[in-house]
Design a protein around this motif. Structure first.
Motif, PDB file in Angstrom:
ATOM      1  N   ALA A  16       0.834  -1.204   0.000  1.00 30.62           N
ATOM      2  CA  ALA A  16       0.000   0.000   0.000  1.00 30.62           C
ATOM      3  C   ALA A  16       0.871   1.258   0.000  1.00 30.62           C
ATOM      4  N   ILE A  17       1.924   1.264   0.802  1.00 27.05           N
ATOM      5  CA  ILE A  17       2.840   2.415   0.825  1.00 27.05           C
ATOM      6  C   ILE A  17       3.464   2.609  -0.556  1.00 27.05           C
ATOM      7  N   GLU A  18       3.886   1.510  -1.170  1.00 23.74           N
ATOM      8  CA  GLU A  18       4.497   1.595  -2.501  1.00 23.74           C
ATOM      9  C   GLU A  18       3.525   2.192  -3.522  1.00 23.74           C
ATOM     10  N   LYS A  19       2.254   1.883  -3.381  1.00 26.29           N
ATOM     11  CA  LYS A  19       1.253   2.417  -4.309  1.00 26.29           C
ATOM     12  C   LYS A  19       1.006   3.907  -4.075  1.00 26.29           C
ATOM     13  N   LYS A  21      -5.340   8.874   5.171  1.00 21.17           N
ATOM     14  CA  LYS A  21      -6.119   9.608   6.165  1.00 21.17           C
ATOM     15  C   LYS A  21      -5.326   9.755   7.465  1.00 21.17           C
ATOM     16  N   ALA A  22      -4.688   8.696   7.894  1.00 18.82           N
ATOM     17  CA  ALA A  22      -3.909   8.728   9.129  1.00 18.82           C
ATOM     18  C   ALA A  22      -2.746   9.701   9.024  1.00 18.82           C
ATOM     19  N   VAL A  23      -2.028   9.648   7.909  1.00 22.14           N
ATOM     20  CA  VAL A  23      -0.873  10.525   7.708  1.00 22.14           C
ATOM     21  C   VAL A  23      -1.322  11.995   7.672  1.00 22.14           C
ATOM     22  N   VAL A  31      -7.752   0.875  12.799  1.00 22.63           N
ATOM     23  CA  VAL A  31      -8.089  -0.545  12.800  1.00 22.63           C
ATOM     24  C   VAL A  31      -7.777  -1.064  11.399  1.00 22.63           C
ATOM     25  N   LYS A  32      -7.021  -2.160  11.339  1.00 26.52           N
ATOM     26  CA  LYS A  32      -6.562  -2.709  10.059  1.00 26.52           C
ATOM     27  C   LYS A  32      -7.741  -3.030   9.143  1.00 26.52           C
ATOM     28  N   PRO A  33      -7.776  -2.416   7.960  1.00 25.57           N
ATOM     29  CA  PRO A  33      -8.827  -2.727   7.003  1.00 25.57           C
ATOM     30  C   PRO A  33      -8.553  -4.067   6.316  1.00 25.57           C
ATOM     31  N   ASP A  92      -7.598  -1.378  -1.159  1.00 22.08           N
ATOM     32  CA  ASP A  92      -8.022   0.005  -1.395  1.00 22.08           C
ATOM     33  C   ASP A  92      -8.360   0.721  -0.093  1.00 22.08           C
ATOM     34  N   GLN A  93      -9.033   0.007   0.816  1.00 26.18           N
ATOM     35  CA  GLN A  93      -9.352   0.605   2.113  1.00 26.18           C
ATOM     36  C   GLN A  93      -8.081   0.920   2.887  1.00 26.18           C
TER      37      GLN A  93
END
Length: 139
Positions: free
Chosen positions: A23-26, A125-127, A111-113, A117-118
């Motif tokens: 996800a970070i890479e994307k 959102k967190a960042v 909370v881990k989605p 995509d979530q």
């Protein structure tokens, strides 16, 4: 300050680590993802003086050797590490865990989605919520 954002993921689940790093890479292709398998390993990594500190720490709560709450307490009482935003990244949706980690100094509770995509949206959102971003990064 380093050129590209660094994310430290502290989690003992290799599938969750892979999911997070993809996800970070994307969302931040130039970002670097560091990994620690428990709180003890995270603190050791962070205290290595020859490495740049991460911009964000994503911290699981339930891990062996040193759990997330113990690690969070150590991070927030260490003058060198206390300013790094810590985002709790856990499967626990318990109000008690959220409350305790907020008191310990967590900057955000995620909370881990279950879907990729979530997860990408939740990380963004967190960042944004912790308010630390670099203008050189694009989403």
């Amino acid at each position: 300050m380093h050129e590209h954002q660094i994310y430290l993921i502290v989690d003992d689940d290799s599938d969750d680590i892979d999911f997070f790093c993809e996800a970070i890479e994307k969302i931040r292709p130039k970002a670097k993802c560091l990994i620690a398998l428990n709180g003890e390993e995270a603190l050791q990594l962070l205290r290595e003086t020859d490495k740049p500190l991460p911009d964000y720490i994503f911290l699981d709560l339930n891990m062996p050797r040193m759990d997330g709450k113990t690690c969070l307490g150590a991070l927030k009482t260490d003058n060198t590490l206390s300013d790094i935003p810590v985002i709790i990244y856990t499967t626990s949706g318990h109000h008690k865990d959220r409350e305790e980690t907020t008191k310990l100094g967590a900057d955000y509770y995620l909370v881990k989605p279950t879907s990729f995509d979530q997860l990408c949206k939740a990380i963004e959102k967190a960042v944004k919520a912790v308010g630390k971003s670099t203008s050189s990064e694009t989403v």
